[in-house]
Design a protein around this motif. Structure first.
Motif, PDB file in Angstrom:
ATOM      1  N   THR A 133      19.760  -4.896  15.311  1.00 49.36           N
ATOM      2  CA  THR A 133      20.725  -5.743  14.629  1.00 49.36           C
ATOM      3  C   THR A 133      22.128  -5.406  15.115  1.00 49.36           C
ATOM      4  O   THR A 133      22.585  -4.267  14.944  1.00 49.36           O
ATOM      5  N   LEU A 134      22.799  -6.372  15.709  1.00 50.65           N
ATOM      6  CA  LEU A 134      24.140  -6.167  16.254  1.00 50.65           C
ATOM      7  C   LEU A 134      25.176  -6.730  15.296  1.00 50.65           C
ATOM      8  O   LEU A 134      25.098  -7.895  14.891  1.00 50.65           O
ATOM      9  N   VAL A 135      26.141  -5.906  14.929  1.00 52.18           N
ATOM     10  CA  VAL A 135      27.169  -6.293  13.963  1.00 52.18           C
ATOM     11  C   VAL A 135      28.521  -6.311  14.653  1.00 52.18           C
ATOM     12  O   VAL A 135      28.930  -5.309  15.245  1.00 52.18           O
ATOM     13  N   ARG A 136      29.227  -7.430  14.574  1.00 52.28           N
ATOM     14  CA  ARG A 136      30.544  -7.575  15.194  1.00 52.28           C
ATOM     15  C   ARG A 136      31.658  -7.142  14.247  1.00 52.28           C
ATOM     16  O   ARG A 136      31.592  -7.362  13.045  1.00 52.28           O
ATOM     17  N   GLY A 158       0.795  -1.215   0.000  1.00 52.81           N
ATOM     18  CA  GLY A 158       0.000   0.000   0.000  1.00 52.81           C
ATOM     19  C   GLY A 158       0.828   1.266   0.000  1.00 52.81           C
ATOM     20  O   GLY A 158       0.318   2.335   0.271  1.00 52.81           O
ATOM     21  N   GLY A 159       2.139   1.139  -0.296  1.00 57.31           N
ATOM     22  CA  GLY A 159       2.981   2.313  -0.353  1.00 57.31           C
ATOM     23  C   GLY A 159       3.385   2.851   0.985  1.00 57.31           C
ATOM     24  O   GLY A 159       3.959   3.921   1.091  1.00 57.31           O
ATOM     25  N   GLN A 160       3.079   2.129   2.073  1.00 61.61           N
ATOM     26  CA  GLN A 160       3.425   2.601   3.398  1.00 61.61           C
ATOM     27  C   GLN A 160       4.888   2.312   3.689  1.00 61.61           C
ATOM     28  O   GLN A 160       5.348   1.184   3.537  1.00 61.61           O
ATOM     29  N   ALA A 161       5.624   3.308   4.115  1.00 61.88           N
ATOM     30  CA  ALA A 161       7.048   3.133   4.400  1.00 61.88           C
ATOM     31  C   ALA A 161       7.231   2.571   5.802  1.00 61.88           C
ATOM     32  O   ALA A 161       6.491   2.890   6.722  1.00 61.88           O
ATOM     33  N   LYS A 162       8.200   1.693   5.944  1.00 56.18           N
ATOM     34  CA  LYS A 162       8.479   1.069   7.232  1.00 56.18           C
ATOM     35  C   LYS A 162       9.933   1.310   7.601  1.00 56.18           C
ATOM     36  O   LYS A 162      10.810   1.176   6.763  1.00 56.18           O
ATOM     37  N   VAL A 163      10.171   1.650   8.839  1.00 50.53           N
ATOM     38  CA  VAL A 163      11.532   1.780   9.331  1.00 50.53           C
ATOM     39  C   VAL A 163      11.860   0.510  10.093  1.00 50.53           C
ATOM     40  O   VAL A 163      11.225   0.209  11.104  1.00 50.53           O
ATOM     41  N   GLN A 164      12.806  -0.250   9.591  1.00 48.68           N
ATOM     42  CA  GLN A 164      13.143  -1.512  10.223  1.00 48.68           C
ATOM     43  C   GLN A 164      14.234  -1.307  11.260  1.00 48.68           C
ATOM     44  O   GLN A 164      14.568  -0.195  11.621  1.00 48.68           O
ATOM     45  N   LYS A 165      14.789  -2.409  11.722  1.00 47.22           N
ATOM     46  CA  LYS A 165      15.729  -2.368  12.836  1.00 47.22           C
ATOM     47  C   LYS A 165      16.984  -1.566  12.499  1.00 47.22           C
ATOM     48  O   LYS A 165      17.465  -1.585  11.374  1.00 47.22           O
ATOM     49  N   ALA A 166      17.506  -0.895  13.511  1.00 50.02           N
ATOM     50  CA  ALA A 166      18.762  -0.160  13.370  1.00 50.02           C
ATOM     51  C   ALA A 166      19.925  -1.125  13.562  1.00 50.02           C
ATOM     52  O   ALA A 166      19.798  -2.161  14.219  1.00 50.02           O
ATOM     53  N   LYS A 167      21.055  -0.778  12.989  1.00 44.97           N
ATOM     54  CA  LYS A 167      22.267  -1.586  13.161  1.00 44.97           C
ATOM     55  C   LYS A 167      23.202  -0.895  14.147  1.00 44.97           C
ATOM     56  O   LYS A 167      23.407   0.321  14.081  1.00 44.97           O
ATOM     57  N   ILE A 168      23.763  -1.696  15.051  1.00 46.00           N
ATOM     58  CA  ILE A 168      24.715  -1.213  16.053  1.00 46.00           C
ATOM     59  C   ILE A 168      26.031  -1.937  15.826  1.00 46.00           C
ATOM     60  O   ILE A 168      26.075  -3.168  15.806  1.00 46.00           O
ATOM     61  N   LEU A 169      27.106  -1.192  15.640  1.00 46.60           N
ATOM     62  CA  LEU A 169      28.416  -1.790  15.357  1.00 46.60           C
ATOM     63  C   LEU A 169      29.199  -1.960  16.653  1.00 46.60           C
ATOM     64  O   LEU A 169      29.427  -0.990  17.382  1.00 46.60           O
ATOM     65  N   VAL A 205      24.773   3.667  15.927  1.00 52.05           N
ATOM     66  CA  VAL A 205      25.785   4.000  16.916  1.00 52.05           C
ATOM     67  C   VAL A 205      26.904   2.968  16.833  1.00 52.05           C
ATOM     68  O   VAL A 205      26.683   1.836  16.388  1.00 52.05           O
ATOM     69  N   ILE A 206      28.107   3.356  17.240  1.00 55.39           N
ATOM     70  CA  ILE A 206      29.265   2.464  17.235  1.00 55.39           C
ATOM     71  C   ILE A 206      29.809   2.369  18.650  1.00 55.39           C
ATOM     72  O   ILE A 206      30.062   3.391  19.296  1.00 55.39           O
ATOM     73  N   LEU A 207      29.990   1.130  19.133  1.00 52.82           N
ATOM     74  CA  LEU A 207      30.668   0.900  20.412  1.00 52.82           C
ATOM     75  C   LEU A 207      32.081   0.444  20.077  1.00 52.82           C
ATOM     76  O   LEU A 207      32.271  -0.621  19.481  1.00 52.82           O
ATOM     77  N   LEU A 208      33.065   1.243  20.454  1.00 53.55           N
ATOM     78  CA  LEU A 208      34.426   1.055  19.961  1.00 53.55           C
ATOM     79  C   LEU A 208      35.415   0.883  21.110  1.00 53.55           C
ATOM     80  O   LEU A 208      35.557   1.766  21.965  1.00 53.55           O
TER      81      LEU A 208
END
Length: 264
Positions: free
Chosen positions: A54-57, A21-32, A75-78
């Motif tokens: 979503t957690l990215v190693r 239906g053309g509705q935009a969806k914001v999905q999960k954010a990625k965290i590095l 965001v990035i955890l460094l």
């Protein structure tokens, strides 16, 4: 590089996508998550899994920079102490890239050499500098704030994209088709304006309400970096609201110039 998602879906992304239906969806954010020790990455995943993002190693600064070439992160955890390219050098590379310079960086370190060491972290572009061992609840709360801000920015970009579609629909009539005696060209320009403008205004109002609530929450936390980001978001929302108001029927013709720059 390892990608770990807390979602049951394997195909998650941080960008807005168009659904039915053309509705935009914001999905999960990625965290590095960047650390050379697997046990530290595992601990971070355990702490942040409750955020359902979503957690990215990344096991090194080089891996982190590769991940940032293709994906967008909230965001990035460094980690500061890493062999080869340490956290400070990695942050410097991140801040030099136009694509990644605005991503918040939270430094994590097992050592504390006093104010000078902390100042170096902030000078490298970090929004926060946390010494290990840290309080899991505090870390999760800090990360959640930046995830929320990221989501609001995604929604704002969606509103700006819809506004551009509206502007194209209102002024994108092919050359030579204007001024027909049967009036078909003006009808095409005016037909979609009312309904789509109302939908855009309603969506923007929802984002404005959420942003206001988030700003009040940040005022209580007194985190300068997060407050500054929220203020920037509010300015963008105000610009988009002015642009929508300028498109309303009966709006002064001179106000239309503000509609060209809601996403700046």
């Amino acid at each position: 590089m390892t990608v770990t998602s807390t979602s049951s879906s394997a195909n998650t992304t941080s960008a807005g996508v168009t659904g039915r239906g053309g509705q935009a969806k914001v999905q999960k954010a990625k965290i590095l998550l960047v650390d050379d020790r697997p046990e530290n990455l595992l601990a971070l995943e355990a702490i942040l899994s409750a955020l359902d993002q979503t957690l990215v190693r990344a096991a090194s600064g080089e891996e982190a920079l590769k991940a940032l070439l293709t994906d967008d992160f909230a965001v990035i955890l460094l980690d500061v102490q890493m062999p080869g390219m340490d956290g400070f050098e990695t942050a410097a590379h991140i801040k030099r890239r136009e694509r990644t310079r605005d991503i918040p960086i939270i430094f994590l370190t097992a050592i504390n050499h006093g104010p000078h060491h902390t100042f170096r972290g902030y000078a490298a572009g970090a929004v926060d500098y946390i010494s290990k061992p840290f309080d899991p609840w505090v870390l999760r709360a800090k990360v959640s704030v930046f995830v929320e801000l990221y989501m609001k920015n995604c929604q704002l970009k969606e509103q700006a994209a819809l506004l551009r579609l509206q502007l194209d629909a209102g002024t994108g009539v092919p050359a030579g088709s204007n001024g027909h005696a049967d009036g078909t060209a003006p009808a095409r320009r005016g037909a979609p304006a009312g309904g789509l403008l109302a939908e855009l205004s309603a969506r923007l109002a929802a984002v404005e309400e959420q942003a206001e609530a988030l700003t009040k929450q940040l005022d209580e936390s007194a985190d300068p970096a997060a407050v500054a980001t929220a203020t920037h978001l509010e300015r963008k929302l105000s610009g988009l609201r002015r642009a929508l108001d300028a498109l309303e029927p009966g709006a002064p013709s001179g106000s239309g110039s503000s509609a060209a720059t809601p996403g700046n």
